[in-house]
Scaffold this motif. Structure first.
Motif, PDB file in Angstrom:
ATOM      1  N   GLU A 104      50.923  28.482  28.726  1.00  0.00           N
ATOM      2  CA  GLU A 104      50.318  29.091  29.907  1.00  0.00           C
ATOM      3  C   GLU A 104      49.483  30.293  29.499  1.00  0.00           C
ATOM      4  OE1 GLU A 104      53.584  28.020  33.373  1.00  0.00           O
ATOM      5  OE2 GLU A 104      53.558  30.048  32.524  1.00  0.00           O
ATOM      6  N   PHE A 105      48.561  30.675  30.370  1.00  0.00           N
ATOM      7  CA  PHE A 105      47.775  31.879  30.142  1.00  0.00           C
ATOM      8  C   PHE A 105      47.612  32.624  31.457  1.00  0.00           C
ATOM      9  CE2 PHE A 105      44.742  28.627  31.295  1.00  0.00           C
ATOM     10  CZ  PHE A 105      43.739  29.261  32.014  1.00  0.00           C
ATOM     11  N   THR A 106      47.352  33.912  31.341  1.00  0.00           N
ATOM     12  CA  THR A 106      47.201  34.781  32.514  1.00  0.00           C
ATOM     13  C   THR A 106      45.800  35.354  32.547  1.00  0.00           C
ATOM     14  OG1 THR A 106      49.546  35.361  32.474  1.00  0.00           O
ATOM     15  CG2 THR A 106      48.098  36.849  33.671  1.00  0.00           C
ATOM     16  N   VAL A 107      45.230  35.431  33.750  1.00  0.00           N
ATOM     17  CA  VAL A 107      43.904  36.009  33.943  1.00  0.00           C
ATOM     18  C   VAL A 107      43.949  36.951  35.141  1.00  0.00           C
ATOM     19  CG1 VAL A 107      42.589  34.113  32.922  1.00  0.00           C
ATOM     20  CG2 VAL A 107      43.192  34.022  35.345  1.00  0.00           C
ATOM     21  N   ASP A 108      43.148  38.003  35.079  1.00  0.00           N
ATOM     22  CA  ASP A 108      42.979  38.918  36.208  1.00  0.00           C
ATOM     23  C   ASP A 108      41.620  38.662  36.837  1.00  0.00           C
ATOM     24  OD1 ASP A 108      45.432  40.103  35.750  1.00  0.00           O
ATOM     25  OD2 ASP A 108      44.611  41.688  34.474  1.00  0.00           O
ATOM     26  N   VAL A 109      41.613  38.536  38.163  1.00  0.00           N
ATOM     27  CA  VAL A 109      40.380  38.216  38.888  1.00  0.00           C
ATOM     28  C   VAL A 109      40.082  39.343  39.869  1.00  0.00           C
ATOM     29  CG1 VAL A 109      39.191  36.504  40.284  1.00  0.00           C
ATOM     30  CG2 VAL A 109      40.975  35.778  38.688  1.00  0.00           C
ATOM     31  N   MET A 110      38.923  39.989  39.712  1.00  0.00           N
ATOM     32  CA  MET A 110      38.573  41.102  40.578  1.00  0.00           C
ATOM     33  C   MET A 110      38.194  40.612  41.972  1.00  0.00           C
ATOM     34  SD  MET A 110      34.792  42.176  39.154  1.00  0.00           S
ATOM     35  CE  MET A 110      35.308  42.164  37.441  1.00  0.00           C
ATOM     36  N   ALA A 111      38.199  41.547  42.931  1.00  0.00           N
ATOM     37  CA  ALA A 111      37.948  41.206  44.329  1.00  0.00           C
ATOM     38  C   ALA A 111      36.586  40.548  44.522  1.00  0.00           C
ATOM     39  CB  ALA A 111      38.052  42.464  45.191  1.00  0.00           C
ATOM     40  N   GLU A 112      35.568  41.023  43.815  1.00  0.00           N
ATOM     41  CA  GLU A 112      34.233  40.447  43.980  1.00  0.00           C
ATOM     42  C   GLU A 112      34.220  38.968  43.600  1.00  0.00           C
ATOM     43  OE1 GLU A 112      29.583  41.047  42.564  1.00  0.00           O
ATOM     44  OE2 GLU A 112      31.155  42.315  41.725  1.00  0.00           O
ATOM     45  N   THR A 113      34.916  38.622  42.515  1.00  0.00           N
ATOM     46  CA  THR A 113      34.978  37.223  42.094  1.00  0.00           C
ATOM     47  C   THR A 113      35.731  36.387  43.122  1.00  0.00           C
ATOM     48  OG1 THR A 113      34.918  37.891  39.772  1.00  0.00           O
ATOM     49  CG2 THR A 113      35.682  35.668  40.247  1.00  0.00           C
ATOM     50  N   LEU A 114      36.809  36.925  43.671  1.00  0.00           N
ATOM     51  CA  LEU A 114      37.552  36.209  44.697  1.00  0.00           C
ATOM     52  C   LEU A 114      36.683  35.951  45.922  1.00  0.00           C
ATOM     53  CD1 LEU A 114      40.947  38.147  44.500  1.00  0.00           C
ATOM     54  CD2 LEU A 114      40.520  35.821  43.695  1.00  0.00           C
ATOM     55  N   GLU A 115      35.871  36.941  46.280  1.00  0.00           N
ATOM     56  CA  GLU A 115      35.027  36.826  47.473  1.00  0.00           C
ATOM     57  C   GLU A 115      33.858  35.873  47.264  1.00  0.00           C
ATOM     58  OE1 GLU A 115      33.865  40.814  48.244  1.00  0.00           O
ATOM     59  OE2 GLU A 115      35.880  41.472  48.857  1.00  0.00           O
ATOM     60  N   ARG A 116      33.372  35.773  46.027  1.00  0.00           N
ATOM     61  CA  ARG A 116      32.162  34.998  45.755  1.00  0.00           C
ATOM     62  C   ARG A 116      32.444  33.616  45.169  1.00  0.00           C
ATOM     63  NH1 ARG A 116      27.564  38.602  45.490  1.00  0.00           N
ATOM     64  NH2 ARG A 116      26.503  37.185  44.051  1.00  0.00           N
ATOM     65  N   SER A 117      33.727  33.236  45.135  1.00  0.00           N
ATOM     66  CA  SER A 117      34.106  31.927  44.608  1.00  0.00           C
ATOM     67  C   SER A 117      35.231  31.355  45.465  1.00  0.00           C
ATOM     68  CB  SER A 117      34.557  32.039  43.150  1.00  0.00           C
ATOM     69  OG  SER A 117      35.844  32.634  43.069  1.00  0.00           O
TER      70      SER A 117
END
Length: 214
Positions: free
Chosen positions: A57-70
């Motif tokens: 498994e791997f972990t990633v952090d996703v910023m708010a802008e990426t969440l909003e634009r994808s």
């Protein structure tokens, strides 16, 4: 850089919502087999950085802008995701140039199965339609696909269609495609560069990149 050839169908195993961000843990034994901290892995077509590794498994952090634009904002535990490691220098270029930078989110309008393939129609954001041409390349949820038809009508607005073979249906999350599902779209970057270099869409006598008007 990526090529849009999905290597593995992974699964989100955990999601933690943080302040203006989210942290995902994703199962992907193949893409983690040679991964290191800081490597890039495309998740449904979004280039993300590996922050932790362990037990396939791997972990990633996703910023708010990426969440909003994808479409990543809709992912939760159990969600199926398309995974691709960054292209290795000297590797085979099986798809097309994919940056992992989502240009917009489309909505699946219809899914039409037939004996040997399935046609999926996707509603396009109006600002992206000019970059999409029949027989050209499009990335949908990280999958390099050929546009089989384009159009515009009163019901769907601007749309494109792709024809999916059984292998694509079996090996990617488009096998679960259904009307109303949101998908990440990345148009062919070459089209965007050509538009920029030719000044297409700019007002007359506007000049480009600081060049004086003639």
């Amino acid at each position: 850089m990526f090529t849009g050839i999905v290597e593995e169908r992974g699964e989100v195993t955990a999601r933690d919502d943080l302040t203006e961000a989210a942290r995902f843990r994703i199962r992907g034994p193949l893409v983690t087999s040679d991964a290191s901290f800081g490597d890039s892995i495309a998740v449904n077509g979004v280039c993300l950085t590996v922050t932790e590794l362990g037990e396939g498994e791997f972990t990633v952090d996703v910023m708010a802008e990426t969440l909003e634009r994808s479409s990543l904002d809709r992912l939760g535990p159990g969600a199926s995701v398309n995974l691709e490691r960054a292209m290795a220098a000297g590797g085979r270029f099986g798809g097309h140039i994919v940056q992992g930078h989502v240009d917009g989110v489309g909505v699946i309008a219809s899914v039409s199965p037939s004996e040997n393939w399935t046609v999926v129609r996707v509603q396009l954001p109006a600002q992206l339609s000019r970059y999409v041409v029949e027989k050209g390349s499009i990335t949908i949820d990280g999958i390099s696909l050929t546009v089989s038809a384009i159009g515009s009508d009163r019901e769907y607005g601007d749309w494109l269609e792709v024809s999916l073979i059984p292998t694509t249906l079996a090996e990617t999350n488009l096998g679960d495609a259904a009307a109303g599902v949101r998908v990440n779209l990345e148009v062919d970057v070459i089209a965007k560069y050509v538009e920029r270099l030719t000044g297409a869409g700019l007002p007359a006598n506007s000049g480009v990149e600081g060049e004086p008007n003639e």
